[in-house]
Design an enzyme around this catalytic site. Structure first.
Site, mmCIF file in Angstrom:
data_model
loop_
_atom_site.group_PDB
_atom_site.id
_atom_site.type_symbol
_atom_site.label_atom_id
_atom_site.label_comp_id
_atom_site.label_asym_id
_atom_site.label_seq_id
_atom_site.Cartn_x
_atom_site.Cartn_y
_atom_site.Cartn_z
ATOM 1 N N LEU A 36 0.672 -1.188 0.034
ATOM 2 C CA LEU A 36 0.114 -0.028 -0.034
ATOM 3 C C LEU A 36 0.842 1.253 -0.069
ATOM 4 O O LEU A 36 0.515 2.173 0.221
ATOM 5 C CB LEU A 36 -0.847 0.156 1.137
ATOM 6 C CG LEU A 36 -1.875 -1.075 1.202
ATOM 7 C CD1 LEU A 36 -2.925 -0.796 2.407
ATOM 8 C CD2 LEU A 36 -2.778 -1.253 0.043
ATOM 9 N N GLY A 39 -0.494 2.152 -3.683
ATOM 10 C CA GLY A 39 -1.887 1.696 -4.076
ATOM 11 C C GLY A 39 -2.717 1.886 -2.812
ATOM 12 O O GLY A 39 -2.318 2.451 -1.860
ATOM 13 N N ALA A 78 6.367 -2.396 -7.842
ATOM 14 C CA ALA A 78 7.425 -2.011 -8.302
ATOM 15 C C ALA A 78 7.317 -0.162 -7.761
ATOM 16 O O ALA A 78 5.962 0.257 -7.634
ATOM 17 C CB ALA A 78 7.801 -1.763 -9.659
ATOM 18 N N TYR A 143 16.035 2.790 -12.921
ATOM 19 C CA TYR A 143 14.503 2.314 -12.837
ATOM 20 C C TYR A 143 14.636 1.233 -14.094
ATOM 21 O O TYR A 143 14.549 -0.028 -13.874
ATOM 22 C CB TYR A 143 13.412 3.020 -12.967
ATOM 23 C CG TYR A 143 12.199 2.570 -13.330
ATOM 24 C CD1 TYR A 143 11.600 1.679 -12.257
ATOM 25 C CD2 TYR A 143 11.648 2.635 -14.509
ATOM 26 C CE1 TYR A 143 10.378 1.167 -12.684
ATOM 27 C CE2 TYR A 143 10.361 1.968 -14.901
ATOM 28 C CZ TYR A 143 9.598 1.294 -14.082
ATOM 29 O OH TYR A 143 8.585 0.549 -14.304
ATOM 30 N N ASN A 172 3.656 4.466 -20.534
ATOM 31 C CA ASN A 172 2.823 5.586 -20.466
ATOM 32 C C ASN A 172 1.066 5.230 -20.090
ATOM 33 O O ASN A 172 0.143 5.517 -20.952
ATOM 34 C CB ASN A 172 2.716 6.624 -21.218
ATOM 35 C CG ASN A 172 4.164 7.072 -21.670
ATOM 36 O OD1 ASN A 172 5.063 6.535 -22.338
ATOM 37 N ND2 ASN A 172 4.596 8.065 -20.748
ATOM 38 N N ILE A 203 4.860 21.401 -17.034
ATOM 39 C CA ILE A 203 5.473 20.954 -18.101
ATOM 40 C C ILE A 203 6.852 21.056 -18.061
ATOM 41 O O ILE A 203 7.410 22.225 -17.893
ATOM 42 C CB ILE A 203 4.751 21.249 -19.181
ATOM 43 C CG1 ILE A 203 3.196 21.017 -19.533
ATOM 44 C CG2 ILE A 203 5.472 20.711 -20.573
ATOM 45 C CD1 ILE A 203 2.802 21.698 -20.871
#
Length: 330
Positions: A36, A39, A78, A143, A172, A203
């Protein structure tokens, strides 16, 4: 006939919760393992058994394999913040690499039928477009390095012990259940969260970098179904949307479905791959091409969900190991 037992790591997370749901629809007995950290328990589909814990806990992993005698392992747990991985190197490797090895060890000993691993197009690195599965990966961030290391270990485990695997390299991914409060990853969720909080959309760079954004079910359904197709075993698949868009184009689509006027803030460019999209011919041959969700349709679905759940407070990662050169706004 006994029911199929499947372990879904990261099953309270974004992609994992959808894979768990589709595995249940296939008739699997699904055990979700999730700590968690990224999540939410309410994302776990009804009917799944939830175990709170981490893939880094090798004792817990051993106990779960002994108890449930898993037929399949779907490994999606992950910490998938590609850009942040430069600054959390030890955490990245402990979670994404060592945690994966804990699972592979037990899968070998338990003789599971197939180990399904969600990798990433981050393994390819820069300048390889379109990315195809036969390219030699040259990841440029920790990563991607950790994901590719797990891929290599699965191939070694297959060679030495006969462990079957399927490797997916999605990219993505967006949709319902995404953690829109995570400011380090998932640009569509970040934009939606910023709009709902009345903040400008941030951005990095000029916004002309391109990504092909993939709706969740176009990724989660093939991942769940792959164990039923022997042609997928011991293969690597790019999976996701075919058409790339600039971040500036993305702004317009997100604003359209949240009924917002574009309000952007441009920050210094990050050191990241400028253009990233992959070839999916191999996946199309095996899984077909029917039903792909367009960016407009997918963002409409996600926006409807986001309006219901509302904005979420951005979470700080409190264990940064290196602060040098961290991007503005982090």
């Amino acid at each position: 006939m006994s029911k199929i037992n499947s372990l879904v790591t990261g099953g309270a997370g974004f992609i994992g919760s959808h894979v768990a749901r589709h595995c249940l629809a296939l008739g699997h007995n699904v055990i979700v393992l999730d700590d968690l950290s990224g999540g939410f328990e309410d994302h776990i589909p009804a009917g799944a058994v939830f175990v709170k814990g981490s893939v880094t806990d090798h004792q817990l992993i051993s106990e779960l394999f002994a108890k449930y005698k898993f037929d399949y392992v779907y490994h999606l747990a992950a910490y998938a913040a590609e850009g942040l991985s430069h600054f959390i190197r030890r955490f990245n490797y402990e979670t994404n690499l060592i945690g994966s090895i804990n699972l592979i060890n037990e899968a070998v000993k338990a003789e599971v039928k197939c180990f399904v691993f969600t990798s990433s197009i981050a393994v390819y690195g820069p300048g390889q477009l379109p990315m195809t599965e036969d390219m030699t990966p040259i990841p440029e961030d920790p990563y991607g390095v950790s994901k590719y290391a797990v891929e290599l270990d699965l191939k070694a485990a297959h060679h030495m012990f006969g462990l079957n695997y399927v490797i997916f390299r999605p990219h993505n991914v967006y949709g319902e259940n995404q953690n829109i409060g995570d400011k380090y990853r998932n640009v569509i969720g970040i934009f939606m969260n910023q709009i709902m909080q009345g903040k400008p959309m941030t951005i990095f760079g000029d916004g002309e970098q391109t990504r092909a954004f993939s709706y969740i079910d176009d990724v989660a359904i093939p991942i769940a179904n792959c164990v039923n197709n022997p042609k997928t075993y011991n293969e690597v698949f790019n999976i996701g949307a075919d058409k790339p868009y600039t971040i500036n184009e993305l702004v317009g689509v997100v604003c359209k479905h949240l009924n917002a006027q574009p309000n952007t803030k441009y920050l210094q460019a990050r050191k990241e791959v400028v253009h990233a999209y992959s070839d999916h011919a191999k996946a199309h041959r095996i899984f077909g091409t029917n039903g792909a969700v367009s960016l407009d349709e997918g963002i409409k679905k996600m926006a409807s969900w986001a309006k219901v759940v509302g904005a979420r407070k951005s979470q700080e990662f409190n264990n940064v190991e290196i602060r040098k050169n961290m991007p503005e706004g982090w």
